[in-house]
Design an enzyme around this catalytic site. Structure first.
Site, PDB file in Angstrom:
ATOM      1  N   SER A 228       0.842  -1.194   0.000  1.00 55.65           N
ATOM      2  CA  SER A 228       0.000   0.000   0.000  1.00 55.65           C
ATOM      3  C   SER A 228       0.878   1.245   0.000  1.00 55.65           C
ATOM      4  O   SER A 228       1.759   1.377   0.849  1.00 55.65           O
ATOM      5  CB  SER A 228      -0.886  -0.003   1.250  1.00 55.65           C
ATOM      6  OG  SER A 228      -1.567   1.231   1.350  1.00 55.65           O
TER       7      SER A 228
ATOM      8  N   LYS B 198      -1.517  -1.098  -4.042  1.00 45.58           N
ATOM      9  CA  LYS B 198      -2.666  -0.293  -3.576  1.00 45.58           C
ATOM     10  C   LYS B 198      -2.233   1.152  -3.488  1.00 45.58           C
ATOM     11  O   LYS B 198      -1.199   1.460  -2.883  1.00 45.58           O
ATOM     12  CB  LYS B 198      -3.118  -0.813  -2.215  1.00 45.58           C
ATOM     13  CG  LYS B 198      -4.046   0.098  -1.438  1.00 45.58           C
ATOM     14  CD  LYS B 198      -4.673  -0.679  -0.295  1.00 45.58           C
ATOM     15  CE  LYS B 198      -4.871   0.165   0.929  1.00 45.58           C
ATOM     16  NZ  LYS B 198      -5.537  -0.591   2.017  1.00 45.58           N
TER      17      LYS B 198
ATOM     18  N   LYS C 250      -3.683   5.298  -2.828  1.00 43.54           N
ATOM     19  CA  LYS C 250      -4.753   6.083  -2.238  1.00 43.54           C
ATOM     20  C   LYS C 250      -5.328   7.009  -3.287  1.00 43.54           C
ATOM     21  O   LYS C 250      -4.593   7.516  -4.149  1.00 43.54           O
ATOM     22  CB  LYS C 250      -4.186   6.921  -1.096  1.00 43.54           C
ATOM     23  CG  LYS C 250      -3.558   6.086  -0.012  1.00 43.54           C
ATOM     24  CD  LYS C 250      -4.539   5.835   1.032  1.00 43.54           C
ATOM     25  CE  LYS C 250      -3.835   5.200   2.184  1.00 43.54           C
ATOM     26  NZ  LYS C 250      -4.050   3.848   2.322  1.00 43.54           N
TER      27      LYS C 250
ATOM     28  N   ASP D 218      -7.641   2.863  -2.708  1.00 46.91           N
ATOM     29  CA  ASP D 218      -8.286   3.010  -1.403  1.00 46.91           C
ATOM     30  C   ASP D 218      -8.678   4.479  -1.241  1.00 46.91           C
ATOM     31  O   ASP D 218      -7.818   5.347  -1.258  1.00 46.91           O
ATOM     32  CB  ASP D 218      -7.323   2.591  -0.281  1.00 46.91           C
ATOM     33  CG  ASP D 218      -8.018   2.567   1.076  1.00 46.91           C
ATOM     34  OD1 ASP D 218      -7.400   2.091   2.032  1.00 46.91           O
ATOM     35  OD2 ASP D 218      -9.181   3.001   1.168  1.00 46.91           O
TER      36      ASP D 218
ATOM     37  N   GLU E 112     -11.583   0.554  -2.689  1.00 44.40           N
ATOM     38  CA  GLU E 112     -11.778   0.292  -1.263  1.00 44.40           C
ATOM     39  C   GLU E 112     -12.417   1.492  -0.587  1.00 44.40           C
ATOM     40  O   GLU E 112     -11.952   2.627  -0.733  1.00 44.40           O
ATOM     41  CB  GLU E 112     -10.419  -0.020  -0.617  1.00 44.40           C
ATOM     42  CG  GLU E 112     -10.469  -0.466   0.814  1.00 44.40           C
ATOM     43  CD  GLU E 112      -9.084  -0.728   1.406  1.00 44.40           C
ATOM     44  OE1 GLU E 112      -8.087  -0.705   0.658  1.00 44.40           O
ATOM     45  OE2 GLU E 112      -9.014  -0.922   2.622  1.00 44.40           O
TER      46      GLU E 112
ATOM     47  N   ASP F 134     -13.871  -1.653   4.076  1.00 45.92           N
ATOM     48  CA  ASP F 134     -12.856  -1.730   5.139  1.00 45.92           C
ATOM     49  C   ASP F 134     -13.495  -1.156   6.398  1.00 45.92           C
ATOM     50  O   ASP F 134     -14.085  -1.875   7.196  1.00 45.92           O
ATOM     51  CB  ASP F 134     -11.617  -0.954   4.673  1.00 45.92           C
ATOM     52  CG  ASP F 134     -10.572  -0.732   5.753  1.00 45.92           C
ATOM     53  OD1 ASP F 134      -9.514  -0.148   5.449  1.00 45.92           O
ATOM     54  OD2 ASP F 134     -10.789  -1.127   6.919  1.00 45.92           O
TER      55      ASP F 134
ATOM     56  N   LYS G 213      -9.471  -6.619   8.851  1.00 44.12           N
ATOM     57  CA  LYS G 213      -8.398  -6.154   9.737  1.00 44.12           C
ATOM     58  C   LYS G 213      -8.730  -6.659  11.140  1.00 44.12           C
ATOM     59  O   LYS G 213      -9.809  -6.364  11.671  1.00 44.12           O
ATOM     60  CB  LYS G 213      -8.298  -4.631   9.752  1.00 44.12           C
ATOM     61  CG  LYS G 213      -7.829  -4.036   8.435  1.00 44.12           C
ATOM     62  CD  LYS G 213      -7.738  -2.516   8.517  1.00 44.12           C
ATOM     63  CE  LYS G 213      -7.185  -1.933   7.238  1.00 44.12           C
ATOM     64  NZ  LYS G 213      -7.138  -0.445   7.286  1.00 44.12           N
TER      65      LYS G 213
ATOM     66  N   GLY H 144      -3.808  -3.823   6.289  1.00 44.80           N
ATOM     67  CA  GLY H 144      -2.691  -3.477   7.153  1.00 44.80           C
ATOM     68  C   GLY H 144      -2.978  -2.195   7.921  1.00 44.80           C
ATOM     69  O   GLY H 144      -3.796  -1.378   7.504  1.00 44.80           O
TER      70      GLY H 144
HETATM   71  O1  LIG Z   1      -0.102  -1.339   6.744  1.00 42.42           O
HETATM   72  C1  LIG Z   1      -0.100  -0.903   5.570  1.00 42.42           C
HETATM   73  O2  LIG Z   1       0.899  -0.740   4.877  1.00 42.42           O
HETATM   74  C2  LIG Z   1      -1.442  -0.474   4.976  1.00 42.42           C
HETATM   75  C3  LIG Z   1      -1.823   0.838   5.581  1.00 42.42           C
HETATM   76  C4  LIG Z   1      -3.045   1.347   4.895  1.00 42.42           C
HETATM   77  O3  LIG Z   1      -3.150   1.291   3.686  1.00 42.42           O
HETATM   78  C5  LIG Z   1      -4.096   1.899   5.700  1.00 42.42           C
HETATM   79  C6  LIG Z   1      -4.017   1.953   7.041  1.00 42.42           C
HETATM   80  C7  LIG Z   1      -4.986   2.674   7.781  1.00 42.42           C
HETATM   81  C8  LIG Z   1      -5.906   3.430   7.134  1.00 42.42           C
HETATM   82  C9  LIG Z   1      -5.763   3.659   5.708  1.00 42.42           C
HETATM   83  O4  LIG Z   1      -4.895   4.708   5.408  1.00 42.42           O
HETATM   84  C10 LIG Z   1      -5.269   2.443   4.975  1.00 42.42           C
HETATM   85  C11 LIG Z   1      -6.415   1.481   4.837  1.00 42.42           C
HETATM   86  O5  LIG Z   1      -7.555   1.952   4.936  1.00 42.42           O
HETATM   87  O6  LIG Z   1      -6.224   0.301   4.579  1.00 42.42           O
HETATM   88 MG   LIG Z   2      -8.644   0.850   3.712  1.00 44.03          MG
END
Ligand SMILES: O=C(O)CCC(=O)C1=CC=C[C@@H](O)[C@@H]1C(=O)O
Ligand SMILES: [Mg+2]
Length: 368
Positions: free
Chosen positions: A136, A162, A164, A189, A214, A239, A263, A291
């Site tokens: 991500s 992934k 944003k 996402d 997402e 999510d 998660k 994550g």
């Molecule tokens: O742990 C990682 O590398 C993924 C982190 C990540 O993409 C996210 C963590 C928390 C909130 C968001 O920004 C995003 C998610 O929504 O999955």
């Molecule tokens: Mg997410």
């Protein structure tokens, strides 16, 4: 099994790359680790994925510490249980606070796996010997920087990237990525950055063969996502909207989502995560493991969960070295050609490095 001692450690670890969200840019990850001991002296570890501020959900490190100290630890301490599934039952009188619950429950699962001479993966019923993972990437200052980062991770072997998106950083970004990397599996996402009125814009993303979008809409919504999914071809993945098996059941029934990002902390622990996995398997809804910028302990729990059969899409469990100069487990989580080999040793399968934990710890407290 009886938990006779719990220690909460509060850590601050510097992130290799700043992490930008709607709330701002984080240079460090503050988090709690929970070390639990049973009456035989076996030690298990859990991790709170709550952030220092309530931007992802309503929980924070401080709310987690309060819930653990004043409610959850007292409910579990010196209570005889046979199986970790009983922990979430014990916690039922406590509303929400899923990340706090998950922190303690995860440590109990680690102890249980050791007591039964299993890896955590085996204790959960997982069978995979290696898991496929993606990566991500946060929002970048410009598209050229993002393209360069994607190029590096594709070369490292990550099978799914992934990125944003948010209003003003979406269609052109995805178009450029697709034109530059015609065959790479991309997903986007949105972290609830859009509204139902943005449907025409979100439909434009259908042209770029994303594996999913997402959480495009509000973090507590299921209804509008069902309306949106009828309008866009790209599968919607939820999510933030999914906190429990009940949320998953309703979202699937309404057609709000075709994929679910599980998660462990968001849903209250491994027991609930497994229930959601099993329900989605029965209803042909693929899942993947999201994550939360975890340390090696949370990462180890994610690896174990991802060995369950319906985790058929690459998750966000990237390598330790993606986040930390030095992780708190030995060996660190390593991704080779987009895969992580699942540890076969008992419990979480990695040795927790207490000296490294101590180096990052800002405060700690033990409860007996
Ligand atoms: O742990 C990682 O590398 C993924 C982190 C990540 O993409 C996210 C963590 C928390 C909130 C968001 O920004 C995003 C998610 O929504 O999955
Ligand atoms: Mg997410």
């Amino acid at each position: 099994m009886k938990i006779t001692e719990v220690t909460i450690h509060q850590l601050k670890m510097k992130l290799k790359d700043p992490f930008t969200t709607s709330f701002g840019t984080f240079e460090h990850r503050d988090f709690l680790l929970l070390e639990a001991k049973d009456e035989s002296g076996v030690t298990g570890w859990g991790e709170s994925v709550a952030f220092h501020s309530p931007w992802y959900n309503e929980e924070t490190l401080q709310t987690n510490w309060h819930m653990l100290e004043d409610f959850l630890i007292p409910l579990l301490l010196n209570k005889a249980i046979q199986h970790p599934d009983e922990v979430s039952t014990l916690f039922e009188p406590i509303r929400k606070n899923n990340m706090a619950k998950s922190t303690l429950e995860g440590a109990v699962w680690d102890i249980y796996a050791q007591l039964t001479n299993q890896s955590l993966a085996q204790a959960l019923g997982g069978t995979k010997e290696r898991i496929e993972v993606g990566i991500s990437i946060g929002i970048q200052n410009d598209i050229a920087t993002l393209v360069s980062l994607v190029d590096g991770y594709v070369k490292e072997g990550y099978k799914r990237i992934k990125v944003k998106i948010k209003p003003g950083w979406d269609v052109e970004v995805i178009r450029t990525l697709r034109e530059t990397f015609p065959t790479v599996a991309f997903m986007a996402d949105a972290n609830s950055a859009y509204r139902l009125e943005d449907v025409a814009l979100l439909k434009q993303l259908d042209a770029f063969d994303l594996t999913m979008i997402e959480q495009p809409l509000a973090s507590d919504d299921i209804i509008d996502h069902a309306t949106l999914q009828k309008e866009v071809a790209t599968p919607i993945c939820l999510d933030e909207s999914i906190h429990s098996l009940e949320d998953a059941r309703k979202a699937v029934a309404l057609g709000s989502t075709k994929i679910i990002n599980i998660k462990i902390g968001r849903v209250g622990g491994l027991t609930e995560a497994k229930k959601i996995h099993d329900y989605c398997l029965a209803h042909n809804i693929p899942v993947w493991c999201g994550g939360m910028l975890e340390s090696g302990i949370g990462r180890a729990h994610n690896v174990a969960l991802t060995t369950l059969p319906n985790f058929i899409m690459p998750g966000d469990t990237a390598s330790s070295s993606r986040y930390w100069e030095k992780d708190i487990i030995d060996p660190e989580v390593v991704v080779v050609d987009g895969y992580i080999d699942v540890p076969k040793t008992t419990g979480i399968g990695y040795t927790v490095n207490k000296a490294t934990i101590a180096a990052y710890t800002e405060k700690k407290k033990t409860y007996r």
